[in-house]
Design a protein around this motif. Structure first.
Motif, PDB file in Angstrom:
ATOM      1  N   ALA A  67       0.050 -30.649  -7.966  1.00 52.23           N
ATOM      2  CA  ALA A  67      -1.207 -30.532  -8.708  1.00 52.23           C
ATOM      3  C   ALA A  67      -2.207 -29.674  -7.948  1.00 52.23           C
ATOM      4  N   ARG A  68      -3.061 -29.015  -8.700  1.00 51.27           N
ATOM      5  CA  ARG A  68      -4.136 -28.208  -8.126  1.00 51.27           C
ATOM      6  C   ARG A  68      -5.450 -28.689  -8.703  1.00 51.27           C
ATOM      7  N   THR A  69      -6.487 -28.694  -7.879  1.00 51.77           N
ATOM      8  CA  THR A  69      -7.810 -29.104  -8.324  1.00 51.77           C
ATOM      9  C   THR A  69      -8.725 -27.890  -8.358  1.00 51.77           C
ATOM     10  N   ILE A  70      -9.386 -27.700  -9.485  1.00 50.96           N
ATOM     11  CA  ILE A  70     -10.360 -26.627  -9.643  1.00 50.96           C
ATOM     12  C   ILE A  70     -11.726 -27.279  -9.672  1.00 50.96           C
ATOM     13  N   ARG A  71     -12.617 -26.818  -8.807  1.00 47.97           N
ATOM     14  CA  ARG A  71     -13.980 -27.367  -8.756  1.00 47.97           C
ATOM     15  C   ARG A  71     -14.967 -26.246  -9.035  1.00 47.97           C
ATOM     16  N   LEU A  72     -15.866 -26.479  -9.964  1.00 47.88           N
ATOM     17  CA  LEU A  72     -16.918 -25.533 -10.277  1.00 47.88           C
ATOM     18  C   LEU A  72     -18.204 -26.058  -9.663  1.00 47.88           C
ATOM     19  N   THR A  73     -18.775 -25.272  -8.768  1.00 50.23           N
ATOM     20  CA  THR A  73     -20.037 -25.674  -8.146  1.00 50.23           C
ATOM     21  C   THR A  73     -21.068 -24.570  -8.311  1.00 50.23           C
ATOM     22  N   VAL A  74     -22.293 -24.978  -8.502  1.00 48.61           N
ATOM     23  CA  VAL A  74     -23.416 -24.060  -8.603  1.00 48.61           C
ATOM     24  C   VAL A  74     -24.487 -24.567  -7.664  1.00 48.61           C
ATOM     25  N   ASP A  75     -24.903 -23.711  -6.748  1.00 49.12           N
ATOM     26  CA  ASP A  75     -25.914 -24.095  -5.756  1.00 49.12           C
ATOM     27  C   ASP A  75     -25.545 -25.404  -5.067  1.00 49.12           C
ATOM     28  N   ARG A  76     -24.310 -25.514  -4.676  1.00 51.03           N
ATOM     29  CA  ARG A  76     -23.753 -26.658  -3.951  1.00 51.03           C
ATOM     30  C   ARG A  76     -23.676 -27.947  -4.762  1.00 51.03           C
ATOM     31  N   SER A  77     -23.959 -27.881  -6.061  1.00 48.99           N
ATOM     32  CA  SER A  77     -23.830 -29.048  -6.928  1.00 48.99           C
ATOM     33  C   SER A  77     -22.560 -28.901  -7.755  1.00 48.99           C
ATOM     34  N   GLN A  78     -21.707 -29.913  -7.714  1.00 47.64           N
ATOM     35  CA  GLN A  78     -20.471 -29.847  -8.477  1.00 47.64           C
ATOM     36  C   GLN A  78     -20.765 -30.041  -9.952  1.00 47.64           C
ATOM     37  N   ASP A 138     -18.135 -29.304 -12.448  1.00 49.68           N
ATOM     38  CA  ASP A 138     -16.918 -29.729 -13.114  1.00 49.68           C
ATOM     39  C   ASP A 138     -15.783 -29.761 -12.093  1.00 49.68           C
ATOM     40  N   SER A 139     -14.800 -30.613 -12.356  1.00 49.17           N
ATOM     41  CA  SER A 139     -13.600 -30.700 -11.533  1.00 49.17           C
ATOM     42  C   SER A 139     -12.431 -31.006 -12.452  1.00 49.17           C
ATOM     43  N   GLN A 140     -11.343 -30.253 -12.290  1.00 49.11           N
ATOM     44  CA  GLN A 140     -10.172 -30.460 -13.130  1.00 49.11           C
ATOM     45  C   GLN A 140      -8.917 -30.488 -12.265  1.00 49.11           C
ATOM     46  N   ARG A 141      -7.996 -31.401 -12.586  1.00 47.71           N
ATOM     47  CA  ARG A 141      -6.685 -31.449 -11.935  1.00 47.71           C
ATOM     48  C   ARG A 141      -5.693 -30.847 -12.915  1.00 47.71           C
ATOM     49  N   LEU A 142      -4.956 -29.832 -12.463  1.00 50.44           N
ATOM     50  CA  LEU A 142      -4.037 -29.121 -13.333  1.00 50.44           C
ATOM     51  C   LEU A 142      -2.627 -29.097 -12.760  1.00 50.44           C
ATOM     52  N   CYS A 143      -1.644 -29.092 -13.665  1.00 51.73           N
ATOM     53  CA  CYS A 143      -0.254 -28.923 -13.260  1.00 51.73           C
ATOM     54  C   CYS A 143      -0.057 -27.451 -12.879  1.00 51.73           C
ATOM     55  N   PRO A 144       1.028 -27.111 -12.201  1.00 46.73           N
ATOM     56  CA  PRO A 144       1.233 -25.723 -11.765  1.00 46.73           C
ATOM     57  C   PRO A 144       1.190 -24.700 -12.906  1.00 46.73           C
ATOM     58  N   GLU A 145       1.775 -25.016 -14.056  1.00 46.23           N
ATOM     59  CA  GLU A 145       1.792 -24.066 -15.178  1.00 46.23           C
ATOM     60  C   GLU A 145       0.386 -23.839 -15.733  1.00 46.23           C
ATOM     61  N   CYS A 146      -0.367 -24.915 -15.913  1.00 45.77           N
ATOM     62  CA  CYS A 146      -1.735 -24.784 -16.431  1.00 45.77           C
ATOM     63  C   CYS A 146      -2.634 -24.086 -15.405  1.00 45.77           C
ATOM     64  N   PHE A 147      -2.399 -24.331 -14.121  1.00 47.54           N
ATOM     65  CA  PHE A 147      -3.169 -23.663 -13.076  1.00 47.54           C
ATOM     66  C   PHE A 147      -2.905 -22.159 -13.123  1.00 47.54           C
ATOM     67  N   ALA A 148      -1.643 -21.764 -13.289  1.00 46.94           N
ATOM     68  CA  ALA A 148      -1.304 -20.339 -13.381  1.00 46.94           C
ATOM     69  C   ALA A 148      -1.982 -19.710 -14.592  1.00 46.94           C
ATOM     70  N   ASP A 149      -1.998 -20.410 -15.722  1.00 48.66           N
ATOM     71  CA  ASP A 149      -2.680 -19.913 -16.919  1.00 48.66           C
ATOM     72  C   ASP A 149      -4.174 -19.772 -16.670  1.00 48.66           C
ATOM     73  N   TRP A 150      -4.766 -20.748 -15.971  1.00 49.50           N
ATOM     74  CA  TRP A 150      -6.193 -20.717 -15.665  1.00 49.50           C
ATOM     75  C   TRP A 150      -6.520 -19.510 -14.783  1.00 49.50           C
ATOM     76  N   ILE A 151      -5.675 -19.255 -13.778  1.00 48.75           N
ATOM     77  CA  ILE A 151      -5.882 -18.111 -12.882  1.00 48.75           C
ATOM     78  C   ILE A 151      -5.814 -16.810 -13.676  1.00 48.75           C
ATOM     79  N   ASP A 152      -4.843 -16.696 -14.585  1.00 49.82           N
ATOM     80  CA  ASP A 152      -4.723 -15.495 -15.413  1.00 49.82           C
ATOM     81  C   ASP A 152      -5.969 -15.281 -16.269  1.00 49.82           C
TER      82      ASP A 152
END
Length: 74
Positions: free
Chosen positions: A22-33, A35-49
């Motif tokens: 699993a991979r975790t994607i964290r969105l932070t703005v000015d050091r405040s989180q 959003d955070s998402q846990r993704l499987c490898p396939e969904c993570f690859a799609d997200w990166i694309d």
């Protein structure tokens, strides 16, 4: 309860996650989180694309030429 039932689902496809993959994607703005998402490898690859495509896209520029306007610089 089996291991399958105890696993957290992927935030995108809903399949059970294997912690090692699993991979975790964290969105932070000015050091405040934001959003955070846990993704499987396939969904993570799609997200990166998608991220790569959106960051690479150049905004369309609209140039309007007005032959009647003049710029005067003193």
């Amino acid at each position: 309860m089996s291991d399958e039932e105890e696993r957290e689902p992927c935030h995108d496809c809903g399949d059970p996650l294997t912690d090692a993959l699993a991979r975790t994607i964290r969105l932070t703005v000015d050091r405040s989180q934001i959003d955070s998402q846990r993704l499987c490898p396939e969904c993570f690859a799609d997200w990166i694309d998608r991220y790569d495509e959106e960051m690479r896209a150049e905004p369309e520029e609209t140039v309007i030429e007005d032959e009647e306007s003049e710029i005067i610089v003193d």
